[in-house]
Design a protein around this motif. Structure first.
Motif, PDB file in Angstrom:
ATOM      1  N   GLY A 195       0.794  -1.210   0.000  1.00 38.51           N
ATOM      2  CA  GLY A 195       0.000   0.000   0.000  1.00 38.51           C
ATOM      3  C   GLY A 195       0.835   1.273   0.000  1.00 38.51           C
ATOM      4  O   GLY A 195       0.352   2.332  -0.370  1.00 38.51           O
TER       5      GLY A 195
ATOM      6  N   HIS B 110      -4.340  -9.763   4.046  1.00 35.33           N
ATOM      7  CA  HIS B 110      -5.688  -9.287   3.707  1.00 35.33           C
ATOM      8  C   HIS B 110      -6.598  -9.714   4.838  1.00 35.33           C
ATOM      9  O   HIS B 110      -6.659 -10.886   5.177  1.00 35.33           O
ATOM     10  N   ARG B 111      -7.288  -8.740   5.413  1.00 31.72           N
ATOM     11  CA  ARG B 111      -8.105  -8.988   6.594  1.00 31.72           C
ATOM     12  C   ARG B 111      -7.210  -9.601   7.667  1.00 31.72           C
ATOM     13  O   ARG B 111      -6.188  -8.997   7.996  1.00 31.72           O
TER      14      ARG B 111
ATOM     15  N   ASN C  82     -16.145 -10.997  -5.265  1.00 26.59           N
ATOM     16  CA  ASN C  82     -15.342  -9.892  -5.767  1.00 26.59           C
ATOM     17  C   ASN C  82     -15.316  -9.844  -7.287  1.00 26.59           C
ATOM     18  O   ASN C  82     -15.257  -8.763  -7.875  1.00 26.59           O
TER      19      ASN C  82
ATOM     20  N   GLU D 285     -20.613  -5.843  -0.983  1.00 30.51           N
ATOM     21  CA  GLU D 285     -19.270  -5.402  -0.611  1.00 30.51           C
ATOM     22  C   GLU D 285     -18.941  -5.730   0.836  1.00 30.51           C
ATOM     23  O   GLU D 285     -17.805  -6.033   1.177  1.00 30.51           O
TER      24      GLU D 285
ATOM     25  N   ARG E  52     -15.636  -7.640   0.820  1.00 28.75           N
ATOM     26  CA  ARG E  52     -14.511  -6.851   1.296  1.00 28.75           C
ATOM     27  C   ARG E  52     -13.447  -6.644   0.218  1.00 28.75           C
ATOM     28  O   ARG E  52     -12.295  -7.082   0.371  1.00 28.75           O
TER      29      ARG E  52
ATOM     30  N   THR F  89     -10.532  -4.978  -1.959  1.00 30.92           N
ATOM     31  CA  THR F  89      -9.434  -4.060  -1.671  1.00 30.92           C
ATOM     32  C   THR F  89      -8.728  -3.721  -2.972  1.00 30.92           C
ATOM     33  O   THR F  89      -8.493  -4.606  -3.792  1.00 30.92           O
TER      34      THR F  89
END
Lengths: 232, 232
Positions: free
Chosen positions: A45, A65-66, B155, B218, B222, B224
């Motif tokens: 990120g 992720h999560r 997704n 969503e 989730r 990203t």
DNA sequence: TACTCGCCTTGATGTTTATCAAGTCTAAAG
DNA sequence: CTTTAGACTTGATAAACATCAAGGCGAGTA
């Protein structure tokens, strides 16, 4: 950078046959630095500020992720990482941390892009690196989608096992926990998978692995150069 | 190549800003060809003779190992494939077939390498393509290792669903069988996964998908940007 | 020697995914 | 309109993998 450091850095295969100008450009804002074990280097990120080159030590590249996390690759001397993010001037998709005490070369992202532009030798080398990384990832996707975790482990062992004689052995290059994340399973499943490989002549004791007969393990693992040969 | 074909080809973004010489080199041994639906184009393990560029239609890129097969990606107009193998002059790691009747441009591998060498614009463009492909694959690995098949499907649906209003809908761009291989499950599991998404406002009927409320889906999926945004 | 902290293993159980076997639906051909 | 082949669904069952909870084992410390 200290003069003897610089001479070591300039001698890297990475810089071979480059024009003076390009090398100077790259090293101008570069850092050559030691890091202790288990230190976070980059975080997914974040904008890509530097291209990292491993001089010494082991680097774990991973994604989260999560609440899940997985190891994408474990790198050693000569490898460089997050080249694609640097080249495209985008954020890192992966995080990285040292697994052991390490020595790294950090090349400023802007200088890398500029050097690729002005020095065809360096540009070609980076493109080669990108293409190789691309193919490694294709193999990784195939490994994940076309094999069970037990087959992945068996093939990983075959990749590590040196020599061509029937019986070989080696030492784990890192923790079993890291290996589990690398293979894509939990540590518990890895442990059970080791047990499942006993009938194929694989013995684990502590940090060492013994393969009694390569051919027997190969018969189960069914390695193929299109997935397992890093040079193809 | 017919003259009107050639003018269409030369207008491709791929060739934009290139010098005359490089374009001529690339098009000298090139083919511009139509293929019917469901035709094998390349096979993994074969030497990389051509770089393929999709002009029209849909191409499925897939890998096989033992008796298993999986779809790596589905490409459309403007995409090119197996660039890494062409650049490195190695064998294809993946196979490809047409999903629909398609029109393709085939550029000879040697000419592509030579054009990259002599034309910096083209070289840079190919490197960009490699870097983008690399990042797509990193995302794909993360998608596979960090999500369940149900999350991947949710997704994927969000990615397809156009617009920004709460309710959206779209038509499946290809067979559910292909989608199953793309998501990395069997057709049976895909079918059950559709059923599992009903509570989140997803309705499938025939070839059309309706999402009642983007936000609700969503909340489960989730998404990203680091995995799902193709531009990042 | 005992102690302790991580790492690894093992057991019990639940979830996810694959496989096999019917079935239903659909769209194109006769 | 019927037929039929392929795509899709559904059910039953098994394999692969994850999670939770103990327990063992070994390297360092006292």
């Amino acid at each position: 950078m200290r003069p003897d450091d610089e001479s070591e850095v300039v001698a890297l295969p990475l810089f071979k046959d480059m024009k003076e100008e390009g090398v100077r450009l790259l090293l101008k804002g570069a850092y050559h630095q030691r890091f202790p074990s288990r230190i976070d280097l980059i975080q997914q990120g974040q904008p890509a500020d530097f291209l990292y080159v491993v001089m010494e030590g082991q680097i774990e590249v991973f994604s989260s992720h999560r609440d899940r996390e997985t190891t994408v690759s474990v790198l050693g001397p000569g490898d460089c990482f997050i080249l694609a993010a640097v080249f495209l001037d985008q954020v890192y998709l992966k995080s990285a941390r040292t697994l052991t005490s390490s020595r790294l070369l950090l090349l400023p992202a802007g200088a890398v892009r500029e050097a690729m532009r002005i020095d065809p030798v360096f540009g070609h080398r980076m493109a080669t690196e990108l293409a190789r990384g691309f193919r490694l990832l294709v193999k990784e996707v195939n490994n994940l989608k076309l094999r069970t975790s037990l087959e992945r482990l068996a093939n990983w062992i075959l990749q590590q096992a040196p020599g061509s004689s029937p019986e070989t052995s080696f030492i784990f290059p890192f923790d079993k926990k890291t290996l589990a994340a690398r293979v894509g399973v939990t540590p518990e499943v890895l442990s059970r998978n080791f047990a499942s490989l006993i009938p194929y002549g694989v013995t684990i004791s502590g940090k060492s692995v013994i393969v009694k007969d390569r051919a027997v393990l190969e018969q189960f693992a069914r390695p193929t150069p299109l997935i397992d040969d890093p040079t193809v």
